[in-house]
Design a protein around this motif. Structure first.
Motif, PDB file in Angstrom:
ATOM      1  N   VAL A 102       0.832  -1.211   0.000  1.00  9.07           N
ATOM      2  CA  VAL A 102       0.000   0.000   0.000  1.00  9.07           C
ATOM      3  C   VAL A 102       0.868   1.264   0.000  1.00  9.07           C
ATOM      4  O   VAL A 102       0.658   2.182  -0.800  1.00  9.07           O
ATOM      5  N   GLY A 103       1.869   1.299   0.894  1.00 11.58           N
ATOM      6  CA  GLY A 103       2.688   2.506   1.059  1.00 11.58           C
ATOM      7  C   GLY A 103       3.392   2.906  -0.227  1.00 11.58           C
ATOM      8  O   GLY A 103       3.375   4.079  -0.618  1.00 11.58           O
ATOM      9  N   LYS A 104       3.965   1.937  -0.911  1.00 10.62           N
ATOM     10  CA  LYS A 104       4.696   2.228  -2.145  1.00 10.62           C
ATOM     11  C   LYS A 104       3.748   2.810  -3.207  1.00 10.62           C
ATOM     12  O   LYS A 104       4.072   3.787  -3.879  1.00 10.62           O
ATOM     13  N   ALA A 146     -10.449  -4.373  -1.345  1.00 13.03           N
ATOM     14  CA  ALA A 146      -9.021  -4.533  -1.063  1.00 13.03           C
ATOM     15  C   ALA A 146      -8.242  -4.256  -2.343  1.00 13.03           C
ATOM     16  O   ALA A 146      -8.822  -4.142  -3.427  1.00 13.03           O
ATOM     17  N   GLY A 147      -6.934  -4.118  -2.179  1.00 11.28           N
ATOM     18  CA  GLY A 147      -6.058  -3.858  -3.333  1.00 11.28           C
ATOM     19  C   GLY A 147      -5.241  -2.606  -3.098  1.00 11.28           C
ATOM     20  O   GLY A 147      -5.728  -1.640  -2.498  1.00 11.28           O
ATOM     21  N   ALA A 148      -3.996  -2.658  -3.580  1.00 10.91           N
ATOM     22  CA  ALA A 148      -3.067  -1.555  -3.298  1.00 10.91           C
ATOM     23  C   ALA A 148      -3.566  -0.233  -3.865  1.00 10.91           C
ATOM     24  O   ALA A 148      -3.542   0.796  -3.177  1.00 10.91           O
ATOM     25  N   LYS A 169      -2.478 -10.508  -5.928  1.00 10.07           N
ATOM     26  CA  LYS A 169      -3.185  -9.270  -6.291  1.00 10.07           C
ATOM     27  C   LYS A 169      -3.082  -8.201  -5.205  1.00 10.07           C
ATOM     28  O   LYS A 169      -3.600  -7.103  -5.346  1.00 10.07           O
ATOM     29  N   GLY A 170      -2.443  -8.542  -4.084  1.00 11.56           N
ATOM     30  CA  GLY A 170      -2.235  -7.529  -3.033  1.00 11.56           C
ATOM     31  C   GLY A 170      -3.459  -7.295  -2.165  1.00 11.56           C
ATOM     32  O   GLY A 170      -3.575  -6.248  -1.531  1.00 11.56           O
ATOM     33  N   PHE A 171      -4.384  -8.302  -2.136  1.00 10.82           N
ATOM     34  CA  PHE A 171      -5.594  -8.126  -1.324  1.00 10.82           C
ATOM     35  C   PHE A 171      -5.352  -8.498   0.138  1.00 10.82           C
ATOM     36  O   PHE A 171      -5.988  -7.947   1.033  1.00 10.82           O
ATOM     37  N   THR A 172      -4.444  -9.438   0.345  1.00 10.73           N
ATOM     38  CA  THR A 172      -4.313  -9.997   1.699  1.00 10.73           C
ATOM     39  C   THR A 172      -3.496  -9.095   2.609  1.00 10.73           C
ATOM     40  O   THR A 172      -2.806  -8.189   2.158  1.00 10.73           O
TER      41      THR A 172
HETATM   42  N1  LIG Z   1      -3.933  -4.504   1.025  1.00 12.96           N
HETATM   43  C1  LIG Z   1      -5.066  -3.894   1.159  1.00 12.96           C
HETATM   44  O1  LIG Z   1      -5.948  -3.993   0.308  1.00 12.96           O
HETATM   45  C2  LIG Z   1      -5.319  -3.065   2.356  1.00 12.96           C
HETATM   46  C3  LIG Z   1      -4.406  -2.932   3.355  1.00 12.96           C
HETATM   47  N2  LIG Z   1      -4.670  -2.179   4.463  1.00 12.96           N
HETATM   48  C4  LIG Z   1      -3.651  -2.042   5.502  1.00 12.96           C
HETATM   49  O2  LIG Z   1      -2.501  -1.416   4.956  1.00 12.96           O
HETATM   50  C5  LIG Z   1      -1.380  -1.739   5.771  1.00 12.96           C
HETATM   51  C6  LIG Z   1      -0.196  -2.051   4.892  1.00 12.96           C
HETATM   52  O3  LIG Z   1      -0.410  -3.224   4.191  1.00 12.96           O
HETATM   53  P1  LIG Z   1       0.665  -3.732   3.132  1.00 12.96           P
HETATM   54  O4  LIG Z   1       1.110  -2.596   2.325  1.00 12.96           O
HETATM   55  O5  LIG Z   1       0.077  -4.896   2.466  1.00 12.96           O
HETATM   56  O6  LIG Z   1       1.860  -4.203   4.104  1.00 12.96           O
HETATM   57  P2  LIG Z   1       3.354  -4.557   3.697  1.00 12.96           P
HETATM   58  O7  LIG Z   1       3.789  -5.650   4.603  1.00 12.96           O
HETATM   59  O8  LIG Z   1       3.464  -4.756   2.256  1.00 12.96           O
HETATM   60  O9  LIG Z   1       4.142  -3.235   4.082  1.00 12.96           O
HETATM   61  C7  LIG Z   1       4.335  -2.823   5.389  1.00 12.96           C
HETATM   62  C8  LIG Z   1       5.417  -1.762   5.428  1.00 12.96           C
HETATM   63  O10 LIG Z   1       5.517  -1.271   6.740  1.00 12.96           O
HETATM   64  C9  LIG Z   1       6.876  -1.275   7.136  1.00 12.96           C
HETATM   65  N3  LIG Z   1       6.979  -1.372   8.575  1.00 12.96           N
HETATM   66  C10 LIG Z   1       6.717  -2.414   9.387  1.00 12.96           C
HETATM   67  N4  LIG Z   1       6.931  -2.070  10.675  1.00 12.96           N
HETATM   68  C11 LIG Z   1       7.316  -0.778  10.671  1.00 12.96           C
HETATM   69  C12 LIG Z   1       7.666   0.146  11.680  1.00 12.96           C
HETATM   70  N5  LIG Z   1       7.661  -0.196  12.965  1.00 12.96           N
HETATM   71  N6  LIG Z   1       8.048   1.399  11.321  1.00 12.96           N
HETATM   72  C13 LIG Z   1       8.057   1.762  10.033  1.00 12.96           C
HETATM   73  N7  LIG Z   1       7.730   0.927   9.034  1.00 12.96           N
HETATM   74  C14 LIG Z   1       7.359  -0.332   9.351  1.00 12.96           C
HETATM   75  C15 LIG Z   1       7.460  -2.435   6.403  1.00 12.96           C
HETATM   76  O11 LIG Z   1       8.860  -2.338   6.331  1.00 12.96           O
HETATM   77  P3  LIG Z   1       9.865  -3.439   6.935  1.00 12.96           P
HETATM   78  O12 LIG Z   1      10.529  -3.980   5.747  1.00 12.96           O
HETATM   79  O13 LIG Z   1      10.790  -2.640   7.779  1.00 12.96           O
HETATM   80  O14 LIG Z   1       9.049  -4.424   7.712  1.00 12.96           O
HETATM   81  C16 LIG Z   1       6.796  -2.261   5.058  1.00 12.96           C
HETATM   82  O15 LIG Z   1       7.460  -1.302   4.307  1.00 12.96           O
HETATM   83  C17 LIG Z   1      -1.837  -2.877   6.666  1.00 12.96           C
HETATM   84  O16 LIG Z   1      -2.069  -2.378   7.959  1.00 12.96           O
HETATM   85  C18 LIG Z   1      -3.150  -3.356   6.040  1.00 12.96           C
HETATM   86  O17 LIG Z   1      -4.053  -3.868   6.968  1.00 12.96           O
HETATM   87  C19 LIG Z   1      -5.830  -1.498   4.621  1.00 12.96           C
HETATM   88  C20 LIG Z   1      -6.791  -1.582   3.655  1.00 12.96           C
HETATM   89  C21 LIG Z   1      -6.643  -2.402   2.459  1.00 12.96           C
END
Ligand SMILES: NC(=O)C1=CN([C@@H]2O[C@H](COP(=O)(O)OP(=O)(O)OC[C@H]3O[C@@H](n4cnc5c(N)ncnc54)[C@H](OP(=O)(O)O)[C@@H]3O)[C@@H](O)[C@H]2O)C=CC1
Ligand SMILES: N[C@@H](CC=O)C(=O)O
Length: 805
Positions: A458-460, A784-786, A646-649
Motif C-alpha cells: 500500500v505505502g509504495k 481490497a487492493g493496493a 493481487k495484493g488483497f491480503t
Molecule cells: N492490502 C489492502 O488492500 C489493504 C491494506 N490495508 C492495511 O494497509 C497496511 C499495509 O499493508 P501492506 O502494504 O500490504 O503491508 P506490507 O507488509 O506490504 O508493508 C508494510 C510496510 O511497513 C513497514 N513497517 C513495518 N513495521 C514498521 C515500523 N515499525 N516502522 C516503520 N515501518 C514499518 C514495512 O517495512 P519493513 O521492511 O521494515 O518491515 C513495510 O514497508 C496494513 O495495515 C493493512 O491492513 C488497509 C486496507 C486495504
C-alpha cells in the motif's frame, strides 16, 4: 537628479566593489545625473568598533588595525595616510586613557566613511570619470548628540544646495554617508545605518527624482528569506507601509530614512548591486494593494513581567515603570496589560533586560514590602513577529494556523492604526511560527509535509500516487503535498524539500536508522509545520508512537487497523490526546479500503440516525476467495494464491483467513457507533485448521494445499444454488452499551441474494437504520487492493490538507 546609495556589502572587495563601480560607469555612459552616497567598505564600521574596544581594554589591537588598513587600501592609489594616521593616534589615546567618549567614537567611525569616499572617487577617476570626493562633515550640520546626531535642516540644506550648485555638470559627487559635523565643527554620526539617512536627506535637499539604494538583496521580502525560504519579493510599497515595515524590524529599511522622502514624495528603490537589472522594490506615494505586506522579526528580545495584586486600580504604576526605563535609556517595543491590572508585560532588547529588571525592582522596593508587587521576572529567549498590514478581522487565520501547529503565542497585541499585529513567541519556535504564518497569509499553495511510515504494497503505491499527482494537486487545489520522510522499520530518508522519484534506491542505501526520535528530530530541525504522519504499516508496535506524533504536531492518517482495535483504553486515550492537542486522525481505509464507509456511518450516527445492524462481506480477500472458488472449479489454494498476488491480503494472509481482519473491521464500526466493545468479545469463525495456525508465514504458504479438501467438501455440501460467503454481522441493540453482537462466520447463501451475487474482490456493507427500515443502505465495491487503498489514504490526506487551508 538621482541619489544612489551603496551599502558596505555592495562595496566590499569580494565582488561588490567592482560591480558598484560598473553600475556608476553605466549610469555615466547613459548620461544620467546623479550623486553617490557611500557607506564604509565591507565591515569597516564593525571592525573599527572592535579595535576601539580592544584599545580601551588595553588589549593588542595593532594586528587588527594593520589588517584593516591593508584591506581598505587594497590596490587603491587613493591617499589614505591622513585617515590611517588619525586612527592610530586616536587608538593610542584610547589605550592610554583606558576609555573613550561618544565624540571619539564618532571620529573613529568617520574615518571608515572618508576612506570609502576617497577609494571610490579614485577608482572612478582611473576610469576617466570626473569624480569629486565630498565630505559631508562640510555639508550636513547637526546638534552635538554624538552617536545619534540630529541634522539642523536649514543650514544643511543650504550647504548641500550650494555645494551641488558649484560641483555640478559632468561631475559625479561621491558623498560620505553617516557622518556630519556639529555646528561648532566636531565630527558627528547620524546613528547606525545613517548612510541611508544621509542619502535621503540629500534627496530631500536636492529635490531628487529618485533615491536608489543598492544593497545585497533583491528588495524587500514578505519575510526574511533566511528564515522563510518561500518569502517573496514585494514589488511596490506605499511610504506608509514601508514606514511600518521599517518600524517593526526590517533591516534594510529604517524608519527615519523614509521621513525626508515622504516630505517631498521622492520614490525610494531598493536594488541589488549583485543583480542590478532586477527591478527591486519601489517605495513611493502610491497606495499599493491593500492587505498584509510582510512579516518582521525582532529576534533578541526579552519579556519583562511585573505582577502584583496591589496594582489593581492604582494610578501611576505604568508611569513609574516607563519613567524608570526612560531614565535608564531602555526602549520598550510591545506592551501588554490585562484589564484586571494585576500585571504588565513588555518587551525590551535582550541586552537591556537585566538592567530593566534591576531598575524596576529598585523603583518598586517599597511595594514589595507591602505585597502590592509580588514579582518582577524575565522571560528570556523570546522573539517578536509583527504581521504588517494584518487586520484583526482576519487575524483568526494565522492565529489558528499557529495553534494547529502547536505554537501558542506568549502574548500578542495590535496597533489601533496601522493594522499590525505583533506576537511574542519562544525563540526556538520562531522559524516554524514564521513559516506557518507566512504560508497561511502569503502562500498561494499550502505546503503539507508528509511523513510516511511503511512502503510495502500500500505505502509504495501511495508514495508513487502522491509524487505523480503533486503538480496536479498544486494546480487544482493550491495544496503542495510534500513527502519529507519515508521510513520502514530499519531506516528512513528525509528531505525537507520533498523526496525524489528515486526514493526507493535512496532508502535502500540510507544509513539513517529509523526510530520515532530520529525522525521527529529531523522534522524539528527543519521547523516544519502542517505535518501529517501516515501509517501504512501493519505493525502492532508502531501504533504506540501515535500519541508522540500527535504531541509533536502531527495529524494522523492510517491504513493500519491496529490502533482502532487495541484495548478500548488505548482507543480512548488516543482520542483524548487528539482532542487535547487539537489534532485529527483519519482512517477511512480501515474498513472497505477506498470505499466511503466510515464517513457514511459517522455521518448517519452523528446526525442521530439509529443504526440497527451492519452486515456484509467485509474482506476483499475472502470475498475474492469465496466468489471465485464458488463460481469456478479452481482449487481453494490456487485462488488464495491469486488473492495474495493481487495484493488483497494482509502481509500475513493468516490474518485474513483466521477472521481477525474482518473481526477488526467489525469492531472499528462498532466503536464508530460509540460502543466500547473489545476484540475478545467478537465471535470469530477461524478458517484455518488448528494444525496450520502456528509457524511462519512461509511454512503456512507451503502447506496451503491441505486446505483444499476441507473447503471442497464445504462447497459440495451446500444446498443447490448456494454459494459460500464470509460474513461479518454487527447486530443486537446497538443503541446501548453491551447490547451489540459481533459475529464473523462462513455462511452459505442463495446465489440470487445480494451477498450471493458479489463478484471479484468486492466488499458489500448493508447498513440498516431505523429510517431506512427493511431496505438497507448498501455500499459495495472493491474491498481490497493496493491502488484503491492507496487512493483512500490519499483522500484522507487531502481532506486534512483542505481542513488546514
Ligand atoms: N492490502 C489492502 O488492500 C489493504 C491494506 N490495508 C492495511 O494497509 C497496511 C499495509 O499493508 P501492506 O502494504 O500490504 O503491508 P506490507 O507488509 O506490504 O508493508 C508494510 C510496510 O511497513 C513497514 N513497517 C513495518 N513495521 C514498521 C515500523 N515499525 N516502522 C516503520 N515501518 C514499518 C514495512 O517495512 P519493513 O521492511 O521494515 O518491515 C513495510 O514497508 C496494513 O495495515 C493493512 O491492513 C488497509 C486496507 C486495504
Ligand atoms: N486484507 C484486507 C485488506 C483490506 O483491509 C482485505 O482483504 O479486506
Amino acid at each position: 537628479m538621482k541619489i544612489l546609495k551603496f551599502g558596505g556589502k555592495s562595496l566590499a572587495y569580494d565582488g561588490g566593489f567592482d560591480k558598484a563601480i560598473n553600475i556608476i560607469l553605466e549610469k555615466v555612459h547613459q548620461q544620467e545625473k546623479f550623486a553617490v552616497v557611500v557607506s564604509a567598505i565591507g565591515n569597516a564600521t564593525d571592525e573599527l568598533e572592535e579595535i576601539l574596544e580592544k584599545a580601551k581594554k588595553n588589549e593588542v589591537y595593532q594586528v587588527q588595525l594593520e589588517n584593516f588598513k591593508k584591506y581598505q587600501q587594497r590596490n587603491s592609489a587613493a591617499d589614505l595616510n591622513p585617515e590611517f594616521e588619525l586612527l592610530e593616534k586616536l587608538f593610542e589615546g584610547v589605550a592610554l586613557l583606558g576609555d573613550y567618549s561618544k565624540k571619539i567614537k564618532d571620529n573613529v567611525l568617520a574615518q571608515g566613511e572618508v576612506i570609502s569616499g576617497k577609494v571610490v572617487t579614485q577608482a572612478l577617476k582611473e576610469k576617466g570619470i570626473n569624480a569629486n570626493f565630498s565630505d559631508t562633515r562640510q555639508l550636513i550640520k547637526t546638534d552635538a548628540k554624538f552617536g545619534n546626531a540630529q541634522p539642523v535642516d536649514v543650514i544643511s540644506r543650504k550647504n548641500v544646495q550650494n555645494h551641488f550648485a558649484t560641483n555640478n555638470g559632468t561631475t559625479v559627487n561621491i558623498v560620505t554617508g553617516f557622518i556630519a559635523s556639529s555646528t561648532d565643527g566636531e565630527t558627528t554620526t547620524l546613528g547606525r545605518n545613517g548612510s541611508n539617512f544621509t542619502a535621503s536627506l540629500l534627496a530631500n535637499y536636492l529635490d531628487a527624482e529618485e533615491l536608489q539604494s543598492f544593497t545585497h538583496v533583491d528588495g524587500i521580502f514578505t519575510a526574511n528569506p533566511d528564515l522563510v525560504p518561500d518569502a517573496k519579493k514585494i514589488d511596490q510599497l506605499s511610504f506608509e507601509e514601508a514606514n511600518e515595515i521599517a518600524t517593526f524590524g526590517a533591516t534594510i529599511l529604517h524608519a527615519k530614512t523614509i521621513i525626508p522622502l515622504i516630505e517631498k514624495k521622492i520614490p525610494l528603490r531598493i536594488l541589488n548591486t549583485f543583480n542590478h537589472t532586477h527591478n527591486g522594490t519601489l517605495i513611493n506615494a502610491e497606495n499599493s494593494r491593500k492587505g498584509i505586506k510582510s512579516l518582521s522579526v525582532l529576534e533578541n528580545v526579552t519579556l519583562v513581567n511585573l505582577e502584583g495584586r496591589g496594582l489593581l486600580g492604582k494610578p501611576g504604576i505604568d508611569a513609574r515603570i516607563f519613567r524608570v526605563l526612560a531614565q535608564n535609556n531602555i526602549s520598550v517595543s510591545i506592551i501588554s496589560q490585562g484589564s484586571s491590572e494585576r500585571g504588565i508585560g513588555f518587551i525590551v532588547n535582550a541586552v537591556d533586560a537585566q538592567k530593566a529588571k534591576a531598575a524596576i525592582e529598585a523603583e518598586f522596593e517599597l511595594d514589595f514590602y507591602t505585597n502590592d508587587v509580588s514579582s518582577v521576572y524575565l522571560t528570556e529567549n523570546v522573539s517578536v513577529i509583527s504581521i504588517i498590514g494584518q487586520e484583526l478581522a482576519t487575524f483568526n487565520k494565522p492565529y489558528d494556523a499557529l495553534i494547529r501547529n502547536q505554537i501558542v503565542p506568549i502574548l500578542f497585541n495590535n496597533t489601533v492604526t496601522g493594522k499590525n499585529v505583533s506576537l511574542v513567541v519562544e525563540r526556538v519556535q520562531l522559524k516554524k511560527a514564521l513559516n506557518v504564518i507566512h504560508s497561511e497569509i502569503f502562500g498561494i499553495t499550502k505546503k503539507i509535509n508528509l511523513v510516511i511510515f511503511g512502503h510495502g504494497t500500500v505505502g509504495k503505491t501511495l508514495i508513487n500516487q502522491l509524487l505523480e499527482s503533486r503538480e496536479n494537486i498544486i494546480q487544482r487545489k493550491g495544496i503542495e503535498l510534500n513527502i519529507v520522510a519515508i521510513a520502514n522499520s530499519r531506516q528512513f530518508i528525509f528531505n525537507a524539500k520533498g523526496v525524489s522519484k528515486q526514493w526507493e534506491s535512496e532508502l535502500q542505501t540510507s544509513i539513517q536508522k529509523s526510530s520515532i526520535e530520529t525522525i521527529l528530530s529531523a522534522v524539528k530541525e527543519q521547523h516544519l509545520g502542517n505535518l501529517i504522519a501516515i501509517d501504512t504499516t501493519a505493525s502492532k508496535d508502531f501504533v504506540s508512537n501515535y500519541v508522540e506524533l500527535i504531541k509533536n504536531g502531527f495529524d494522523l492518517v492510517s491504513a493500519n487497523k491496529i490502533a482502532n482495535t487495541k484495548e478500548y483504553s488505548f482507543y480512548k486515550n488516543l482520542r483524548e490526546n487528539l482532542h487535547f492537542y487539537q489534532k485529527n486522525y483519519l482512517y477511512e481505509t480501515n474498513v472497505g479500503a477506498g470505499l466511503p464507509l466510515i464517513d457514511t456511518i459517522r455521518l448517519l450516527h452523528h446526525s442521530g440516525e439509529n443504526i440497527t445492524r451492519i452486515r456484509g462481506v467485509f474482506s476483499g480477500t475472502l470475498s475474492y476467495l469465496f466468489n471465485t472458488f464458488s463460481a469456478t472449479d479452481k482449487n481453494f489454494s490456487d485462488v488464495l494464491n491469486e488473492a495474495i498476488e493481487k495484493g488483497f491480503t494482509e502481509p500475513d494472509p493468516r490474518e485474513d483467513l483466521n477472521g481477525n481482519d474482518v473481526g477488526r473491521k467489525l469492531l472499528i464500526l462498532a466503536r464508530e457507533l460509540d460502543l466500547s466493545n473489545e476484540f475478545s468479545e467478537i465471535k470469530i469463525q477461524n478458517l484455518i485448521p488448528e494444525n496450520l495456525r502456528e509457524g511462519s508465514v512461509e511454512e503456512f504458504l507451503n502447506r496451503l494445499e491441505e486446505l483444499n479438501p476441507i473447503y471442497q467438501n464445504t462447497k459440495n455440501n451446500q444446498n443447490e444454488n448456494h454459494v459460500l460467503r464470509y460474513v461479518g454481522d454487527l447486530s443486537g441493540d446497538l443503541s446501548v452499551e453491551n447490547g451489540a453482537n459481533l459475529e464473523v462466520s462462513l455462511v452459505s447463501v442463495p446465489q440470487e441474494s445480494s451477498l450471493g451475487q458479489l463478484k471479484g474482490s468486492d466488499s458489500i456493507f448493508e447498513i440498516y437504520t431505523e429510517s431506512y427500515g427493511e431496505h438497507p443502505i448498501v455500499i459495495q465495491g472493491a474491498g481490497a487492493g493496493a491502488a484503491v487503498t492507496a487512493r483512500g489514504v490519499f483522500g484522507d490526506i487531502l481532506r486534512l490538507a483542505e481542513k488546514s487551508k
